[in-house]
Design a protein around this motif. Structure first.
Motif, PDB file in Angstrom:
ATOM      1  N   LEU A  90      14.637  12.211   0.996  1.00  0.00           N
ATOM      2  CA  LEU A  90      14.616  11.391   2.201  1.00  0.00           C
ATOM      3  C   LEU A  90      13.868  10.090   1.987  1.00  0.00           C
ATOM      4  CD1 LEU A  90      15.587  11.652   5.188  1.00  0.00           C
ATOM      5  CD2 LEU A  90      13.302  12.505   5.731  1.00  0.00           C
ATOM      6  N   LEU A  91      12.883  10.095   1.085  1.00  0.00           N
ATOM      7  CA  LEU A  91      12.014   8.933   0.920  1.00  0.00           C
ATOM      8  C   LEU A  91      12.440   8.013  -0.214  1.00  0.00           C
ATOM      9  CD1 LEU A  91       8.490  10.470   1.554  1.00  0.00           C
ATOM     10  CD2 LEU A  91       9.822   9.010   3.055  1.00  0.00           C
ATOM     11  N   GLU A  92      13.700   8.063  -0.604  1.00  0.00           N
ATOM     12  CA  GLU A  92      14.186   7.074  -1.565  1.00  0.00           C
ATOM     13  C   GLU A  92      13.899   5.676  -1.010  1.00  0.00           C
ATOM     14  OE1 GLU A  92      15.445   7.046  -4.546  1.00  0.00           O
ATOM     15  OE2 GLU A  92      15.333   9.218  -4.803  1.00  0.00           O
ATOM     16  N   LEU A 146       4.623  11.456  -6.039  1.00  0.00           N
ATOM     17  CA  LEU A 146       5.896  10.799  -5.763  1.00  0.00           C
ATOM     18  C   LEU A 146       5.764   9.816  -4.607  1.00  0.00           C
ATOM     19  CD1 LEU A 146       8.989  10.597  -6.213  1.00  0.00           C
ATOM     20  CD2 LEU A 146       9.232  12.441  -4.549  1.00  0.00           C
ATOM     21  N   LEU A 147       5.071  10.239  -3.555  1.00  0.00           N
ATOM     22  CA  LEU A 147       4.865   9.353  -2.416  1.00  0.00           C
ATOM     23  C   LEU A 147       4.070   8.119  -2.825  1.00  0.00           C
ATOM     24  CD1 LEU A 147       4.047  11.970   0.369  1.00  0.00           C
ATOM     25  CD2 LEU A 147       6.096  10.563   0.204  1.00  0.00           C
ATOM     26  N   ARG A 169      -4.368   6.410  -1.715  1.00  0.00           N
ATOM     27  CA  ARG A 169      -4.479   7.865  -1.592  1.00  0.00           C
ATOM     28  C   ARG A 169      -5.216   8.249  -0.306  1.00  0.00           C
ATOM     29  NH1 ARG A 169      -2.891  11.032  -5.677  1.00  0.00           N
ATOM     30  NH2 ARG A 169      -2.532  10.129  -7.735  1.00  0.00           N
ATOM     31  N   SER A 170      -6.226   7.489   0.049  1.00  0.00           N
ATOM     32  CA  SER A 170      -6.947   7.747   1.299  1.00  0.00           C
ATOM     33  C   SER A 170      -6.023   7.546   2.492  1.00  0.00           C
ATOM     34  CB  SER A 170      -8.166   6.829   1.403  1.00  0.00           C
ATOM     35  OG  SER A 170      -9.069   7.043   0.344  1.00  0.00           O
ATOM     36  N   TRP A 171      -5.203   6.496   2.414  1.00  0.00           N
ATOM     37  CA  TRP A 171      -4.265   6.235   3.519  1.00  0.00           C
ATOM     38  C   TRP A 171      -3.217   7.335   3.610  1.00  0.00           C
ATOM     39  CZ3 TRP A 171       1.054   4.573   3.292  1.00  0.00           C
ATOM     40  CH2 TRP A 171       1.582   4.228   4.542  1.00  0.00           C
ATOM     41  N   MET A 172      -2.734   7.813   2.464  1.00  0.00           N
ATOM     42  CA  MET A 172      -1.752   8.900   2.471  1.00  0.00           C
ATOM     43  C   MET A 172      -2.318  10.151   3.141  1.00  0.00           C
ATOM     44  SD  MET A 172      -0.254   8.375  -1.385  1.00  0.00           S
ATOM     45  CE  MET A 172       0.250  10.083  -1.508  1.00  0.00           C
ATOM     46  N   ALA A 173      -3.598  10.437   2.875  1.00  0.00           N
ATOM     47  CA  ALA A 173      -4.233  11.587   3.528  1.00  0.00           C
ATOM     48  C   ALA A 173      -4.277  11.378   5.040  1.00  0.00           C
ATOM     49  CB  ALA A 173      -5.638  11.786   2.973  1.00  0.00           C
TER      50      ALA A 173
END
Length: 229
Positions: A90-92, A146-147, A169-173
């Motif tokens: 989905l995240l292509e 991957l993200l 990485r902090s934002w992804m969390a």
């Protein structure tokens, strides 16, 4: 006697995986079992779920679940892997648009997954054994890497400096937490949630830029591209 025979026939049909209902291919049956497992793992700890629970939820026999997966841990890994694969497809990343526009599109798709595959998303992030150093940890870490790669692609960054990597990485969390909170409460709209997390990234990049010149240059470039016509 006849009533007991009918009842027994129905019970055997359910225990046999609903063979009287429909015939499924090997892949279809496997996916059905995985989907049932995801639904259960999203609401209860895997330690509290038995093979019998999964079999009952899927309308299959206990023996059939063991036939396909060997045991509960193998089923759990397959369920997490399925959720991760759905999200990665989905995240292509979009091919066109300004960096933040591409990121907004990716976030919209991300929260599409959160909303449409709540069971898989919740199981991916919230469920699982406390020890994430094994195969479960590899699946979760793999999807996060991957993200990160796709976020960097959206921002036109090949190799991030340490400050930028830590910031992303902090934002992804924070995005993961926002997704789980939204599923629990749903007291803000999807567009509002998506706009919020994009704005949070912009603020975090601005702050990170004060600690690292290359991240500061990235922030300046993004700001200029956003203002350009």
């Amino acid at each position: 006697m006849a009533e007991r025979a009918v009842a027994g026939g129905k019970a055997r049909s359910r225990q046999g995986g609903g063979q009287g209902r429909r015939r499924l291919s090997v892949d279809e049956r496997r996916e059905e079992l995985i989907e049932a497992a995801l639904q259960l793992f999203s609401t209860r700890s895997p330690e509290d779920i038995s093979i019998d629970d999964v079999a009952a939820a899927a309308g299959a026999s206990r023996a059939l679940v063991y036939h396909y997966f060997g045991g509960k841990y193998e089923l759990y890994l397959a369920a997490l892997g399925s959720a991760a694969k759905q999200l990665s497809v989905l995240l292509e990343p979009p091919a066109e648009g300004k960096p933040l526009e591409r990121l907004r599109v990716s976030l919209e798709r991300y929260f599409d997954f959160v909303e449409s595959h709540a069971a898989g998303y919740t199981a991916l992030l919230r469920g699982g054994p406390a020890d994430r150093s094994g195969e479960v940890g590899e699946i979760v870490d793999g999807i996060r890497q991957l993200l990160l790669d796709r976020i960097l692609h959206s921002l036109d960054v090949e190799t991030p400096p340490p400050i930028l990597r830590i910031t992303l990485r902090s934002w992804m969390a924070a995005v993961e937490t926002a997704g789980l909170d939204w599923l629990d409460n749903r007291d803000v709209s999807r567009p509002e949630l998506e706009a919020l997390v994009v704005d949070q990234l912009v603020v975090m990049l601005n702050v990170a830029g004060k600690h690292d010149p290359s991240t500061g240059a990235l922030f300046d470039r993004l700001a200029q591209e956003e203002m350009s016509v």
